[in-house]
Design an enzyme around this catalytic site. Structure first.
Site: not given
Ligand code: BES
Ligand code: MN
Ligand code: ZN
Length: 489
Positions: A266, A340
């Site tokens: 990230k 997931r």
């Molecule tokens: N933990 C994150 C989702 C999240 C984002 C929670 C902001 C709280 C605040 C999750 O694991 C994630 O990174 N999801 C990705 C999915 C994508 C790579 C398909 C996302 O939301 O960008």
């Molecule tokens: Mn994630």
């Protein structure tokens, strides 16, 4: 330590109001006769209470809102808070009024004058929920809340009415504390130990270690944690308050203690907030705690997958293919779509072992749900209208925002992989729905199931009605009410 407020209910003591230091909150509606305590305060302040109640400022307040009279002459208190609330009011408005009082609560003492108010217990509940703060790491600055006294007409009756609320608040605070804790403290070890400590309350708690998870075939979950020094764990919490042998309701939580994104790392800005990525597991744990504290007459099992998603020489890469416990293979397109992968195995394990009569998972699963719903509503995905409607009703009754989202075959088709049974990510479009479709592949058709995407509601940048900004404990109240309405008695 975080310090929940402790509330004493007692008879009205008119003289004590004059010498009370700190704050006084007077629960009162406009245009009605004053209670004896209100009259006492009015006389002591030479009519300031009557004038304030007749003012435009008070007249403009909505039920549940409040205004402060600072340093009222004639009283020892530093503030007299006038809280507008009619006698006949719904529970959520009474909680809101309590929250207005709780928001102003500091280390000074507080007396709430709520004599004869039929919703005094709800007022106390709202006050407690809103007065929470997480000060574990603030050193000397953090002072405990001052003592809170409620002057009511029947202290014993009100105290009895308020008891279930105290159990629930403790469950909510347990969830909030977990969400706030930094990831160097709340490792998978530490999280599991805090859950194991709940055995004292009568919960049966088991911790499955990596060897066990390996034998069970949970390669989807283990792949996420393999770049971390903290070993992955699944914790199973059973509350057996219902009939012996009756199938339980299963609650499943995503417990990513920290989500760097892994190799699909990230951006740095805001990454610190990924300490909240175990919010689903926290809500499951808080709910189990509340159920145990109030000795719920239901069988409920809580399962959480605890992992840390780190980049490392051993970390999982984009393009890896993992085999889930169910047997289906998954192409890992993006290591940041890790929640997931964790849930797939825990959901499957929950069904294989417990044959639940319903299953609800909670996860801070997608940023896309924040794009869609902001921080007001949790995204609700379900394949069972009856269970889903019951949940939405429970959430509305508790004032916890929840909005149903669509599912369908066309979304499921987007999960097609180049080389495996499915892929874990398929781009931005409908990102929350395709995540839910992914989970649905690990739910048996006969099991009524709800998926709650709490990425926007577990942790908020602004305060909410019942919580200061930050960790909310969203879902503990709704789940507890659903269990009371549908799974008890
Ligand atoms: N933990 C994150 C989702 C999240 C984002 C929670 C902001 C709280 C605040 C999750 O694991 C994630 O990174 N999801 C990705 C999915 C994508 C790579 C398909 C996302 O939301 O960008
Ligand atoms: Mn994630
Ligand atoms: Zn995550």
């Amino acid at each position: 330590m975080p310090h929940p407020v402790s509330i004493q209910f007692r008879d009205t003591d008119l003289d004590a109001l004059l010498t009370q230091e700190g704050r006084i909150a007077l629960v009162q509606d406009a245009g009605v006769t004053l209670s004896p305590a209100a009259r006492k305060l009015d006389r002591a302040t030479r009519g300031a209470v009557t004038r304030a109640l007749a003012s435009d400022a008070f007249g403009k307040l909505k039920p549940g809102e409040a205004l402060d009279l600072a340093f009222p002459a004639g009283l020892a208190a530093e503030a007299l808070q006038l809280v507008r609330l009619p006698k006949r009011t719904d529970p959520l408005t009474a909680r809101k009024a309590g929250a207005a009082i709780g928001k102003a609560l500091k280390s000074a003492a507080l007396t709430v004058v709520a004599e004869g108010h039929p919703r005094a217990a709800e007022l106390a509940f709202g006050l407690a929920l809103r007065a929470y703060s997480f000060d574990t790491y603030r050193g000397g600055e953090a002072k405990p809340f001052g003592p809170v006294a409620f002057m009511v007409t029947n202290p014993e009756t009100v105290a009895a009415e308020a008891a279930p609320g105290a159990a629930l608040a403790e469950g909510v605070f347990f969830a909030r504390d977990l969400v706030w804790e930094p990831a160097n403290v709340l490792t998978t070890w530490d999280f599991a130990a805090r859950l194991a400590a709940m055995q004292e309350l009568g919960l049966e708690v088991e911790i499955l270690d990596e060897d066990t998870l390996e034998k069970l075939g949970m390669r989807a979950l283990l792949g996420v944690g393999q770049g971390s020094e903290s070993p992955s764990k699944v914790v199973v919490m059973q509350w057996k308050g219902g009939r012996e042998g009756e199938a339980p309701l299963a609650l499943v939580g995503k417990g990513v203690c920290f989500d760097t994104g892994g190799i699909s790392i990230k951006p740095a800005a805001g990454m610190e907030e990924m300490t909240m990525d175990m919010g689903g597991a926290a809500t499951v744990a808080g709910t189990m705690r509340a159920l145990a504290l109030r000795r719920a007459k239901a069988n409920v099992v809580g399962l959480v997958g605890l992992v840390e998603n780190m980049p490392d020489g051993r970390a999982q890469r984009p393009g890896d293919v993992v085999k889930s416990m169910k047997g289906d293979t998954i192409e890992v397109i993006n290591t940041d779509a890790e929640g997931r992968l964790v849930l797939a195995d825990v959901l499957w394990y929950a069904q294989e072992r417990f044959n639940p009569k319903g299953m609800i998972d909670l996860a801070t699963l997608t940023g896309a749900i924040i794009v869609a719903l902001g921080h007001e509503n949790t995204g609700v995905f379900s394949t069972d209208d009856a269970l889903c409607d019951a949940f939405l009703k429970a959430a509305a009754a508790e004032g916890e925002g929840a909005w149903r989202m669509p599912m369908g075959e066309a979304y499921d088709a987007m999960l097609k992989s180049r080389i495996a049974d499915m892929r874990n990510s398929c781009g931005r479009e409908g990102g929350s729905v395709t995540a839910a479709q992914f989970l649905a592949r690990f739910v048996k058709p006969e099991v009524p199931w709800i998926h709650l995407d709490i990425a926007g509601t577990a942790y908020t940048k602004a305060e909410t009605a019942m919580a200061p900004k930050g960790a909310t404990g969203w879902g503990v109240l709704a789940l507890d009410r659903l269990i009371r309405d549908r799974f008890e008695g």
